[in-house]
Design a protein around this motif. Structure first.
Motif, PDB file in Angstrom:
ATOM      1  N   GLY A  11       0.826  -1.205   0.000  1.00  0.00           N
ATOM      2  CA  GLY A  11       0.000   0.000   0.000  1.00  0.00           C
ATOM      3  C   GLY A  11       0.857   1.250   0.000  1.00  0.00           C
ATOM      4  O   GLY A  11       0.507   2.260  -0.611  1.00  0.00           O
ATOM      5  N   ASP A  12       2.016   1.181   0.660  1.00  0.00           N
ATOM      6  CA  ASP A  12       2.926   2.333   0.670  1.00  0.00           C
ATOM      7  C   ASP A  12       3.466   2.631  -0.716  1.00  0.00           C
ATOM      8  O   ASP A  12       3.682   3.793  -1.066  1.00  0.00           O
ATOM      9  CB  ASP A  12       4.089   2.097   1.646  1.00  0.00           C
ATOM     10  N   ASP A  13       3.686   1.600  -1.531  1.00  0.00           N
ATOM     11  CA  ASP A  13       4.125   1.824  -2.907  1.00  0.00           C
ATOM     12  C   ASP A  13       3.065   2.612  -3.675  1.00  0.00           C
ATOM     13  O   ASP A  13       3.382   3.566  -4.388  1.00  0.00           O
ATOM     14  CB  ASP A  13       4.406   0.495  -3.620  1.00  0.00           C
ATOM     15  N   TYR A  14       1.817   2.214  -3.545  1.00  0.00           N
ATOM     16  CA  TYR A  14       0.735   2.930  -4.216  1.00  0.00           C
ATOM     17  C   TYR A  14       0.626   4.365  -3.714  1.00  0.00           C
ATOM     18  O   TYR A  14       0.449   5.297  -4.489  1.00  0.00           O
ATOM     19  CB  TYR A  14      -0.602   2.206  -4.025  1.00  0.00           C
ATOM     20  N   ARG A  15       0.739   4.554  -2.400  1.00  0.00           N
ATOM     21  CA  ARG A  15       0.649   5.909  -1.843  1.00  0.00           C
ATOM     22  C   ARG A  15       1.812   6.774  -2.317  1.00  0.00           C
ATOM     23  O   ARG A  15       1.644   7.961  -2.604  1.00  0.00           O
ATOM     24  CB  ARG A  15       0.568   5.855  -0.328  1.00  0.00           C
ATOM     25  N   SER A  16       2.999   6.179  -2.433  1.00  0.00           N
ATOM     26  CA  SER A  16       4.171   6.906  -2.914  1.00  0.00           C
ATOM     27  C   SER A  16       3.999   7.323  -4.375  1.00  0.00           C
ATOM     28  O   SER A  16       4.310   8.462  -4.746  1.00  0.00           O
ATOM     29  CB  SER A  16       5.414   6.027  -2.739  1.00  0.00           C
ATOM     30  N   LEU A  17       3.505   6.422  -5.208  1.00  0.00           N
ATOM     31  CA  LEU A  17       3.261   6.762  -6.607  1.00  0.00           C
ATOM     32  C   LEU A  17       2.165   7.820  -6.715  1.00  0.00           C
ATOM     33  O   LEU A  17       2.274   8.754  -7.508  1.00  0.00           O
ATOM     34  CB  LEU A  17       2.894   5.513  -7.419  1.00  0.00           C
ATOM     35  N   ARG A  18       1.153   7.709  -5.900  1.00  0.00           N
ATOM     36  CA  ARG A  18       0.092   8.726  -5.887  1.00  0.00           C
ATOM     37  C   ARG A  18       0.673  10.097  -5.552  1.00  0.00           C
ATOM     38  O   ARG A  18       0.358  11.095  -6.193  1.00  0.00           O
ATOM     39  CB  ARG A  18      -0.992   8.362  -4.881  1.00  0.00           C
ATOM     40  N   ALA A  19       1.573  10.155  -4.578  1.00  0.00           N
ATOM     41  CA  ALA A  19       2.208  11.423  -4.203  1.00  0.00           C
ATOM     42  C   ALA A  19       3.011  11.994  -5.376  1.00  0.00           C
ATOM     43  O   ALA A  19       2.983  13.208  -5.625  1.00  0.00           O
ATOM     44  CB  ALA A  19       3.098  11.223  -2.984  1.00  0.00           C
ATOM     45  N   GLU A  20       3.716  11.134  -6.105  1.00  0.00           N
ATOM     46  CA  GLU A  20       4.484  11.589  -7.277  1.00  0.00           C
ATOM     47  C   GLU A  20       3.548  12.167  -8.335  1.00  0.00           C
ATOM     48  O   GLU A  20       3.838  13.209  -8.933  1.00  0.00           O
ATOM     49  CB  GLU A  20       5.280  10.419  -7.868  1.00  0.00           C
ATOM     50  N   LEU A  21       2.429  11.510  -8.579  1.00  0.00           N
ATOM     51  CA  LEU A  21       1.457  12.015  -9.555  1.00  0.00           C
ATOM     52  C   LEU A  21       0.876  13.349  -9.115  1.00  0.00           C
ATOM     53  O   LEU A  21       0.758  14.285  -9.921  1.00  0.00           O
ATOM     54  CB  LEU A  21       0.348  10.981  -9.771  1.00  0.00           C
ATOM     55  N   LEU A  22       0.519  13.463  -7.849  1.00  0.00           N
ATOM     56  CA  LEU A  22      -0.054  14.714  -7.344  1.00  0.00           C
ATOM     57  C   LEU A  22       0.967  15.843  -7.376  1.00  0.00           C
ATOM     58  O   LEU A  22       0.623  16.995  -7.644  1.00  0.00           O
ATOM     59  CB  LEU A  22      -0.602  14.512  -5.931  1.00  0.00           C
ATOM     60  N   GLU A  23       2.237  15.507  -7.129  1.00  0.00           N
ATOM     61  CA  GLU A  23       3.299  16.508  -7.178  1.00  0.00           C
ATOM     62  C   GLU A  23       3.432  17.097  -8.577  1.00  0.00           C
ATOM     63  O   GLU A  23       3.815  18.250  -8.748  1.00  0.00           O
ATOM     64  CB  GLU A  23       4.616  15.858  -6.751  1.00  0.00           C
ATOM     65  N   ARG A  24       3.099  16.306  -9.590  1.00  0.00           N
ATOM     66  CA  ARG A  24       3.146  16.761 -10.985  1.00  0.00           C
ATOM     67  C   ARG A  24       1.804  17.347 -11.441  1.00  0.00           C
ATOM     68  O   ARG A  24       1.571  17.512 -12.635  1.00  0.00           O
ATOM     69  CB  ARG A  24       3.555  15.615 -11.896  1.00  0.00           C
TER      70      ARG A  24
END
Length: 126
Positions: A11-24
């Motif tokens: 789940g942390d992997d998904y949350r980390s990727l979500r953060a990268e997408l939101l940062e962009r």
């Protein structure tokens, strides 16, 4: 668009990727959850859902995915599936060693595969 991690994602992997997408500034990024496995507590994150409206947004998602996956220590694959069923998979092993011009080509390929359009012509870099 749905984004799924293949390998042994958490789940942390998904949350980390979500953060990268939101940062962009990729809009409409949500975590998708399924019911917990028997004997475990809480829902399991197993997909990211992204609301897309244009080819530029697909390019932003592709760039974010490549940036994120290159900096992961785990050998995950990321599969992105458009609403019409077109999909593309990118592998951490494959993109880690690419040069900048090759990364741009990979982003173009991912966008073309998901949009069904030909990738743009890029001049050769020496």
């Amino acid at each position: 668009m749905e984004i799924r991690l293949v390998g042994a994602p958490t789940g942390d992997d998904y949350r980390s990727l979500r953060a990268e997408l939101l940062e962009r500034d990729v809009p409409g990024v949500t975590l998708g959850e399924r019911a917990p496995d028997p004997g475990t507590l809480g829902p399991v994150v197993d997909v990211l859902q992204v609301a897309l409206g244009s080819g530029a947004a697909v390019s932003s998602v592709a760039a974010a995915v490549i940036t994120w996956i290159r900096h992961r220590s785990a050998d995950l694959d990321v599969t992105m599936t458009a609403s019409d069923g077109r999909n593309v998979t990118v592998s951490a092993k494959r993109v880690r060693g690419l040069r900048a011009d090759e990364l741009l080509g990979e982003i173009d390929r991912m966008r073309a595969d998901l949009d069904g359009a030909a990738p743009p012509e890029r001049p050769e870099l020496d």
